[in-house]
Motif scaffolding. Structure first.
Motif, mmCIF file in Angstrom:
data_model
loop_
_atom_site.group_PDB
_atom_site.id
_atom_site.type_symbol
_atom_site.label_atom_id
_atom_site.label_comp_id
_atom_site.label_asym_id
_atom_site.label_seq_id
_atom_site.Cartn_x
_atom_site.Cartn_y
_atom_site.Cartn_z
ATOM 1 N N SER A 1 9.969 21.220 33.416
ATOM 2 C CA SER A 1 10.573 20.110 32.671
ATOM 3 C C SER A 1 12.041 20.393 32.395
ATOM 4 C CB SER A 1 9.861 19.911 31.331
ATOM 5 O OG SER A 1 8.493 19.666 31.531
ATOM 6 N N THR A 2 12.826 19.341 32.316
ATOM 7 C CA THR A 2 14.236 19.431 31.951
ATOM 8 C C THR A 2 14.512 18.375 30.890
ATOM 9 O OG1 THR A 2 14.833 20.129 34.187
ATOM 10 C CG2 THR A 2 16.606 19.294 32.796
ATOM 11 N N ILE A 3 15.110 18.816 29.785
ATOM 12 C CA ILE A 3 15.491 17.902 28.709
ATOM 13 C C ILE A 3 17.004 17.966 28.564
ATOM 14 C CG2 ILE A 3 15.312 17.378 26.258
ATOM 15 C CD1 ILE A 3 12.529 18.619 26.322
ATOM 16 N N VAL A 4 17.655 16.809 28.615
ATOM 17 C CA VAL A 4 19.106 16.717 28.498
ATOM 18 C C VAL A 4 19.424 15.946 27.221
ATOM 19 C CG1 VAL A 4 21.219 15.908 29.603
ATOM 20 C CG2 VAL A 4 19.321 16.716 31.014
ATOM 21 N N SER A 5 20.379 16.472 26.446
ATOM 22 C CA SER A 5 20.768 15.795 25.209
ATOM 23 C C SER A 5 21.437 14.463 25.528
ATOM 24 C CB SER A 5 21.709 16.679 24.388
ATOM 25 O OG SER A 5 22.916 16.884 25.087
ATOM 26 N N ALA A 6 21.485 13.593 24.532
ATOM 27 C CA ALA A 6 22.053 12.255 24.719
ATOM 28 C C ALA A 6 23.518 12.326 25.164
ATOM 29 C CB ALA A 6 21.928 11.445 23.438
ATOM 30 N N ASP A 7 24.252 13.326 24.677
ATOM 31 C CA ASP A 7 25.665 13.451 25.063
ATOM 32 C C ASP A 7 25.845 14.273 26.346
ATOM 33 O OD1 ASP A 7 25.137 16.020 24.220
ATOM 34 O OD2 ASP A 7 26.521 15.969 22.525
ATOM 35 N N ARG A 8 24.730 14.696 26.925
ATOM 36 C CA ARG A 8 24.711 15.453 28.184
ATOM 37 C C ARG A 8 25.383 16.823 28.093
ATOM 38 N NH1 ARG A 8 21.743 12.806 31.828
ATOM 39 N NH2 ARG A 8 21.961 10.559 31.862
ATOM 40 N N LYS A 9 25.549 17.345 26.877
ATOM 41 C CA LYS A 9 26.183 18.657 26.712
ATOM 42 C C LYS A 9 25.171 19.796 26.732
ATOM 43 C CE LYS A 9 30.273 17.070 24.271
ATOM 44 N NZ LYS A 9 31.073 17.177 23.058
ATOM 45 N N ASP A 10 23.943 19.516 26.352
ATOM 46 C CA ASP A 10 22.917 20.551 26.297
ATOM 47 C C ASP A 10 21.763 20.202 27.230
ATOM 48 O OD1 ASP A 10 24.149 22.155 24.251
ATOM 49 O OD2 ASP A 10 23.559 20.600 22.818
ATOM 50 N N THR A 11 21.346 21.197 27.988
ATOM 51 C CA THR A 11 20.210 21.031 28.893
ATOM 52 C C THR A 11 19.231 22.164 28.638
ATOM 53 O OG1 THR A 11 21.602 20.022 30.591
ATOM 54 C CG2 THR A 11 19.493 20.905 31.307
ATOM 55 N N THR A 12 17.983 21.833 28.487
ATOM 56 C CA THR A 12 16.927 22.824 28.312
ATOM 57 C C THR A 12 15.935 22.673 29.452
ATOM 58 O OG1 THR A 12 17.140 22.661 25.915
ATOM 59 C CG2 THR A 12 15.135 23.679 26.749
ATOM 60 N N ARG A 13 15.641 23.793 30.109
ATOM 61 C CA ARG A 13 14.659 23.786 31.190
ATOM 62 C C ARG A 13 13.530 24.733 30.803
ATOM 63 N NH1 ARG A 13 19.646 23.496 33.941
ATOM 64 N NH2 ARG A 13 19.730 21.765 35.409
ATOM 65 N N PHE A 14 12.308 24.306 31.069
ATOM 66 C CA PHE A 14 11.175 25.165 30.745
ATOM 67 C C PHE A 14 9.994 24.847 31.648
ATOM 68 C CE2 PHE A 14 11.144 21.518 27.943
ATOM 69 C CZ PHE A 14 9.839 21.085 27.956
ATOM 70 N N VAL A 15 9.077 25.797 31.695
ATOM 71 C CA VAL A 15 7.835 25.651 32.453
ATOM 72 C C VAL A 15 6.686 25.679 31.455
ATOM 73 C CG1 VAL A 15 6.311 26.694 34.178
ATOM 74 C CG2 VAL A 15 8.780 26.809 34.484
ATOM 75 N N THR A 16 5.795 24.725 31.568
ATOM 76 C CA THR A 16 4.589 24.697 30.750
ATOM 77 C C THR A 16 3.404 25.046 31.654
ATOM 78 O OG1 THR A 16 5.542 22.953 29.390
ATOM 79 C CG2 THR A 16 3.169 23.291 29.210
ATOM 80 N N LYS A 17 2.644 26.047 31.247
ATOM 81 C CA LYS A 17 1.463 26.452 32.021
ATOM 82 C C LYS A 17 0.222 26.192 31.188
ATOM 83 C CE LYS A 17 3.861 30.019 34.586
ATOM 84 N NZ LYS A 17 3.937 31.435 34.939
ATOM 85 N N VAL A 18 -0.837 25.787 31.854
ATOM 86 C CA VAL A 18 -2.095 25.519 31.164
ATOM 87 C C VAL A 18 -3.232 26.196 31.925
ATOM 88 C CG1 VAL A 18 -2.504 23.323 32.362
ATOM 89 C CG2 VAL A 18 -3.554 23.723 30.142
ATOM 90 N N HIS A 19 -4.151 26.778 31.163
ATOM 91 C CA HIS A 19 -5.373 27.358 31.727
ATOM 92 C C HIS A 19 -6.540 26.787 30.924
ATOM 93 C CE1 HIS A 19 -8.245 30.166 33.416
ATOM 94 N NE2 HIS A 19 -8.663 30.400 32.190
ATOM 95 N N ILE A 20 -7.489 26.180 31.609
ATOM 96 C CA ILE A 20 -8.631 25.552 30.941
ATOM 97 C C ILE A 20 -9.920 26.100 31.537
ATOM 98 C CG2 ILE A 20 -9.813 23.378 30.432
ATOM 99 C CD1 ILE A 20 -7.105 21.974 30.917
ATOM 100 N N GLN A 21 -10.857 26.460 30.681
ATOM 101 C CA GLN A 21 -12.197 26.852 31.122
ATOM 102 C C GLN A 21 -13.196 25.880 30.524
ATOM 103 O OE1 GLN A 21 -12.953 30.950 30.096
ATOM 104 N NE2 GLN A 21 -12.558 31.540 32.208
ATOM 105 N N ALA A 22 -14.126 25.431 31.345
ATOM 106 C CA ALA A 22 -15.178 24.516 30.894
ATOM 107 C C ALA A 22 -16.523 25.158 31.203
ATOM 108 C CB ALA A 22 -15.056 23.177 31.607
ATOM 109 N N ARG A 23 -17.281 25.414 30.163
ATOM 110 C CA ARG A 23 -18.606 26.017 30.316
ATOM 111 C C ARG A 23 -19.647 24.916 30.132
ATOM 112 N NH1 ARG A 23 -20.047 31.175 30.485
ATOM 113 N NH2 ARG A 23 -18.019 31.853 29.740
ATOM 114 N N LEU A 24 -20.457 24.712 31.152
ATOM 115 C CA LEU A 24 -21.467 23.653 31.128
ATOM 116 C C LEU A 24 -22.786 24.194 30.590
ATOM 117 C CD1 LEU A 24 -20.794 22.291 34.720
ATOM 118 C CD2 LEU A 24 -19.889 21.408 32.589
#
Length: 72
Positions: A33-56
């Protein structure tokens, strides 16, 4: 009444379900993901990871999830 194959339904959603019935199904995913501020001066980039286990079990699906965020 038709009974839904929950294992097959999870596999259709992208889960990996081993053939052993007592082994949980799992899903691993990530998104950049990339988030840019409204004035375009600040940019934040990050990765979100998810791990899900489902036990039936006979009546329920027990779900455990872990989510992490890493800046890059």
């Amino acid at each position: 009444m038709n009974q839904v194959d929950r294992r097959k339904a999870l596999e259709e959603l992208g889960f990996i379900c081993p053939s052993a019935t007592d082994t949980p199904c799992s899903y691993d995913g990530s998104a950049k993901s990339t988030i840019v501020s409204a004035d375009r001066k600040d940019t934040t980039r990050f990765v979100t990871k998810v791990h899900i286990q489902a036990r039936l079990s006979d009546r329920v699906v027990k779900v455990e999830s872990h989510i992490s965020k890493t800046d890059f």
